[in-house]
Design a protein around this motif. Structure first.
Motif, PDB file in Angstrom:
ATOM      1  N   VAL A  28      14.764  -2.067  -0.332  1.00 39.31           N
ATOM      2  CA  VAL A  28      15.487  -0.807  -0.442  1.00 39.31           C
ATOM      3  C   VAL A  28      15.130  -0.130  -1.759  1.00 39.31           C
ATOM      4  O   VAL A  28      14.610  -0.762  -2.679  1.00 39.31           O
ATOM      5  CB  VAL A  28      17.022  -1.003  -0.368  1.00 39.31           C
ATOM      6  N   ALA A  29      15.439   1.146  -1.841  1.00 42.64           N
ATOM      7  CA  ALA A  29      15.371   1.896  -3.092  1.00 42.64           C
ATOM      8  C   ALA A  29      16.687   2.625  -3.265  1.00 42.64           C
ATOM      9  O   ALA A  29      17.252   3.139  -2.294  1.00 42.64           O
ATOM     10  CB  ALA A  29      14.217   2.894  -3.064  1.00 42.64           C
ATOM     11  N   ASP A  82       7.514   9.045   3.012  1.00 40.92           N
ATOM     12  CA  ASP A  82       7.292   9.364   1.595  1.00 40.92           C
ATOM     13  C   ASP A  82       7.082   8.084   0.790  1.00 40.92           C
ATOM     14  O   ASP A  82       7.440   6.986   1.223  1.00 40.92           O
ATOM     15  CB  ASP A  82       8.487  10.132   1.024  1.00 40.92           C
ATOM     16  N   ILE A  83       6.530   8.247  -0.406  1.00 37.15           N
ATOM     17  CA  ILE A  83       6.240   7.118  -1.292  1.00 37.15           C
ATOM     18  C   ILE A  83       7.315   7.039  -2.375  1.00 37.15           C
ATOM     19  O   ILE A  83       7.744   8.056  -2.914  1.00 37.15           O
ATOM     20  CB  ILE A  83       4.850   7.283  -1.939  1.00 37.15           C
ATOM     21  N   VAL A  84       7.727   5.827  -2.698  1.00 40.22           N
ATOM     22  CA  VAL A  84       8.709   5.598  -3.758  1.00 40.22           C
ATOM     23  C   VAL A  84       8.049   4.781  -4.868  1.00 40.22           C
ATOM     24  O   VAL A  84       7.338   3.802  -4.598  1.00 40.22           O
ATOM     25  CB  VAL A  84       9.946   4.839  -3.224  1.00 40.22           C
ATOM     26  N   VAL A  85       8.282   5.195  -6.104  1.00 42.64           N
ATOM     27  CA  VAL A  85       7.762   4.501  -7.281  1.00 42.64           C
ATOM     28  C   VAL A  85       8.938   3.918  -8.049  1.00 42.64           C
ATOM     29  O   VAL A  85       9.908   4.625  -8.338  1.00 42.64           O
ATOM     30  CB  VAL A  85       6.968   5.474  -8.183  1.00 42.64           C
ATOM     31  N   ILE A  94       4.903  -1.659 -12.233  1.00 42.90           N
ATOM     32  CA  ILE A  94       5.443  -0.629 -11.354  1.00 42.90           C
ATOM     33  C   ILE A  94       5.298  -1.088  -9.912  1.00 42.90           C
ATOM     34  O   ILE A  94       4.246  -1.610  -9.521  1.00 42.90           O
ATOM     35  CB  ILE A  94       4.716   0.706 -11.577  1.00 42.90           C
ATOM     36  N   ALA A  95       6.352  -0.911  -9.130  1.00 48.33           N
ATOM     37  CA  ALA A  95       6.307  -1.197  -7.697  1.00 48.33           C
ATOM     38  C   ALA A  95       6.168   0.113  -6.939  1.00 48.33           C
ATOM     39  O   ALA A  95       6.719   1.141  -7.340  1.00 48.33           O
ATOM     40  CB  ALA A  95       7.567  -1.940  -7.263  1.00 48.33           C
ATOM     41  N   VAL A 119      12.986   0.729   2.317  1.00 47.77           N
ATOM     42  CA  VAL A 119      11.619   0.904   1.819  1.00 47.77           C
ATOM     43  C   VAL A 119      10.816  -0.357   2.109  1.00 47.77           C
ATOM     44  O   VAL A 119      11.318  -1.476   1.983  1.00 47.77           O
ATOM     45  CB  VAL A 119      11.621   1.168   0.295  1.00 47.77           C
ATOM     46  N   GLN A 120       9.570  -0.179   2.499  1.00 51.17           N
ATOM     47  CA  GLN A 120       8.637  -1.307   2.582  1.00 51.17           C
ATOM     48  C   GLN A 120       7.838  -1.318   1.280  1.00 51.17           C
ATOM     49  O   GLN A 120       7.027  -0.425   1.035  1.00 51.17           O
ATOM     50  CB  GLN A 120       7.699  -1.158   3.778  1.00 51.17           C
ATOM     51  N   TRP A 121       8.082  -2.318   0.456  1.00 49.36           N
ATOM     52  CA  TRP A 121       7.378  -2.395  -0.823  1.00 49.36           C
ATOM     53  C   TRP A 121       5.968  -2.919  -0.581  1.00 49.36           C
ATOM     54  O   TRP A 121       5.780  -4.010  -0.056  1.00 49.36           O
ATOM     55  CB  TRP A 121       8.139  -3.287  -1.800  1.00 49.36           C
ATOM     56  N   LEU A 122       4.976  -2.130  -0.961  1.00 52.85           N
ATOM     57  CA  LEU A 122       3.573  -2.432  -0.663  1.00 52.85           C
ATOM     58  C   LEU A 122       2.833  -3.017  -1.855  1.00 52.85           C
ATOM     59  O   LEU A 122       1.915  -3.812  -1.682  1.00 52.85           O
ATOM     60  CB  LEU A 122       2.867  -1.157  -0.184  1.00 52.85           C
TER      61      LEU A 122
END
Length: 357
Positions: A28-29, A82-85, A94-95, A119-122
């Motif tokens: 999650v974010a 969308d992308i999450v940082v 940084i993830a 979120v899928q953390w890549l």
């Protein structure tokens, strides 16, 4: 036709990064804003604002607008795909992940762990050293949630996700853009509610960038040796062509023969190093009869290397870029004059800016 670049969002995990592990483990974010109730039925920005005002009844209008803009972004503006940082304060890495679901309000007993997006953390080990200074400045905004768009930031972060490296802004899109942190879009936050920047993190990133410009490659070994010398070791830097996996020998005493005796390996690449480097250092530790080993990995180490070192805490220590900069700063006045001339630093006091939840 080329695919459109997804929007990229900075979503923090606590003032001190205290929710990072939880966010990564639970895919999650978000989080924070504990005073604000469930946003699920708040389908307009105005209704989100009503919940923010209820949660912060004494807050000034600008603060309410600021928080409303951030929560409206989490609730509605961030889209699936969308992308999450996620900057990770504890590790300095940084993830990066991809949003895979709509807003959720969790029933977690901890009120700091409720407002989230799945979120899928890549990638979870991108070193800050892989990202150029102007984009790091954007990531230094104090806002919990904001869009990353200045200086071609969205396209660049997608490239970091793909390759682990920031290629810099494309000339036609990023050349004229000012170096400044992103803020939520017009209408989300009052004009005078722009975010403060983490000055400490910004200054650290500037020092880091300057160090690697001056000391890339074999020169970084000499910087490490100078720091260890300032900490009381007698050091020998090996020749670059025949180091046998050891870049610096360090020991106590006038000849460097007394314990603790260290073998040091220095990697100046921006990428995290892997298991092969750690195994080579383990071999050097035994073959040279050293007591301990130090791996200076500018870009940190990857997950597999970290797992290999779990049981080596009292034998092998790892310094990433942040650790080396810490060592430089605490020993700065004891470093050689020529090194301090190349790297002029001054200690200053700054006012701590208020951070968002």
């Amino acid at each position: 036709m080329a695919a459109a670049t997804p929007r990229v969002w900075l979503v923090r995990a606590g003032r001190h990064g205290e929710r990072v592990s939880w966010a990564l483990d639970n895919q999650v974010a978000g989080g924070g804003f504990r005073e604000v109730n469930d946003l699920t039925k708040a389908t307009t920005r105005e209704s989100v604002g009503d919940l923010v005002r209820a949660g912060f009844p004494e807050a000034k209008a600008n603060l309410v607008a600021n928080y409303t803009g951030q929560l409206w972004a989490l609730r509605e503006r961030i889209a699936v795909g969308d992308i999450v940082v996620l900057p990770m304060k504890m590790s300095g890495q940084i993830a990066i992940g991809r949003v895979v679901g709509d807003y959720q309000y969790l029933s977690d007993p901890d009120p700091e762990r409720r407002h989230v997006r799945p979120v899928q953390w890549l990638r979870t080990d991108v070193p800050r050293t892989a990202i150029k200074q102007d984009l790091l400045y954007t990531l230094g905004a104090f806002l919990t949630i904001c869009e990353v768009s200045r200086n071609d930031g969205a396209w660049r972060m997608t490239k970091v996700l793909e390759s682990g490296h920031d290629p810099g802004a494309r000339p036609t899109l990023g050349k004229a853009a000012p170096v400044a942190p992103d803020v939520p879009q017009a209408g989300d936050v009052e004009a005078d509610a722009s975010p403060a920047v983490d000055v400490e993190r910004y200054a650290r990133d500037r020092i880091t960038s300057t160090v690697i410009e001056h000391y890339a490659g074999h020169k970084l070994e000499h910087l490490v040796a100078a720091v260890l010398t300032a900490e009381g070791f007698t050091c020998t830097v090996t020749k670059a062509s025949s180091d046998g996996g050891v870049d610096v020998f360090a020991g106590r005493g006038p000849f460097g023969l007394d314990s603790p005796r260290l073998v040091v390996q220095v990697k100046s690449d921006a990428n995290p190093v892997g298991v092969d480097v750690v195994q080579k250092l383990q071999g050097a530790l035994g073959s040279h009869g050293a007591d301990q080993a130090l791996l200076v990995a500018w870009g940190g180490i990857n997950g597999n290397a970290r797992a290999l070192l779990i049981n080596q805490h009292f034998r092998i220590r790892v310094w990433d870029a942040d650790d080396l900069i810490d060592a430089v700063c605490r020993n700065y006045l004891q470093l050689p004059d020529e090194l301090r001339a190349e790297l002029p630093l001054k200690q200053v006091w700054v006012l701590v800016e208020e951070e968002t939840p």
